[in-house]
Design a protein around this motif. Structure first.
Motif, short mmCIF file in Angstrom:
data_model
loop_
_atom_site.label_atom_id
_atom_site.label_comp_id
_atom_site.label_asym_id
_atom_site.label_seq_id
_atom_site.Cartn_x
_atom_site.Cartn_y
_atom_site.Cartn_z
N HIS A 1 -6.62 -65.35 20.89
CA HIS A 1 -7.82 -65.68 21.66
C HIS A 1 -8.23 -64.44 22.47
O HIS A 1 -8.11 -64.41 23.70
N CYS B 1 -7.93 -74.12 21.59
CA CYS B 1 -6.97 -73.35 22.38
C CYS B 1 -6.34 -74.31 23.39
O CYS B 1 -7.05 -75.05 24.06
N CYS C 1 -8.43 -66.42 26.79
CA CYS C 1 -7.25 -66.33 27.64
C CYS C 1 -6.26 -65.26 27.19
O CYS C 1 -5.33 -64.94 27.93
ZN LIG Z 1 -7.63 -69.59 25.19
#
Ligand SMILES: [Zn+2]
Length: 85
Positions: free
Chosen positions: A58, A6, A62
């Motif tokens: 995700h 990520c 986040c």
């Molecule tokens: Zn993330």
């Protein structure tokens, strides 16, 4: 276990992500498509061997959506997001 990079959180376990499907599936014209082709578009997910561009959310991190290239044979991430996606 697959680690997905990520751009905001770094490499994280795939269990934190939700698969969003392949990128680039062209939506057929709903006025011209047959019922069978429409059902196929809605229900059949392409699963080719080799590098595939995919969307991942995700969800347990986040909350951002990522686009990655993943080899479906080896599960190697062959291209990572740069954060501008
Ligand atoms: Zn993330």
């Amino acid at each position: 276990m697959m680690l997905i990079p990520c751009p905001f959180c770094g490499k994280r376990n795939e269990s934190e992500f939700v698969y969003g499907g392949p990128v680039g599936a062209a939506r057929p014209d709903t006025n011209a498509v047959s019922d069978a082709d429409w059902v196929e578009y809605l229900t059949i997910t392409p699963n080719p061997m080799g590098p595939v561009q995919e969307r991942w959310w995700h969800a347990r991190g986040c909350g951002e959506w990522l686009t990655i290239w993943r080899d479906t044979v080896t599960h190697d991430i062959v291209e990572v997001p740069d954060g501008s996606d």
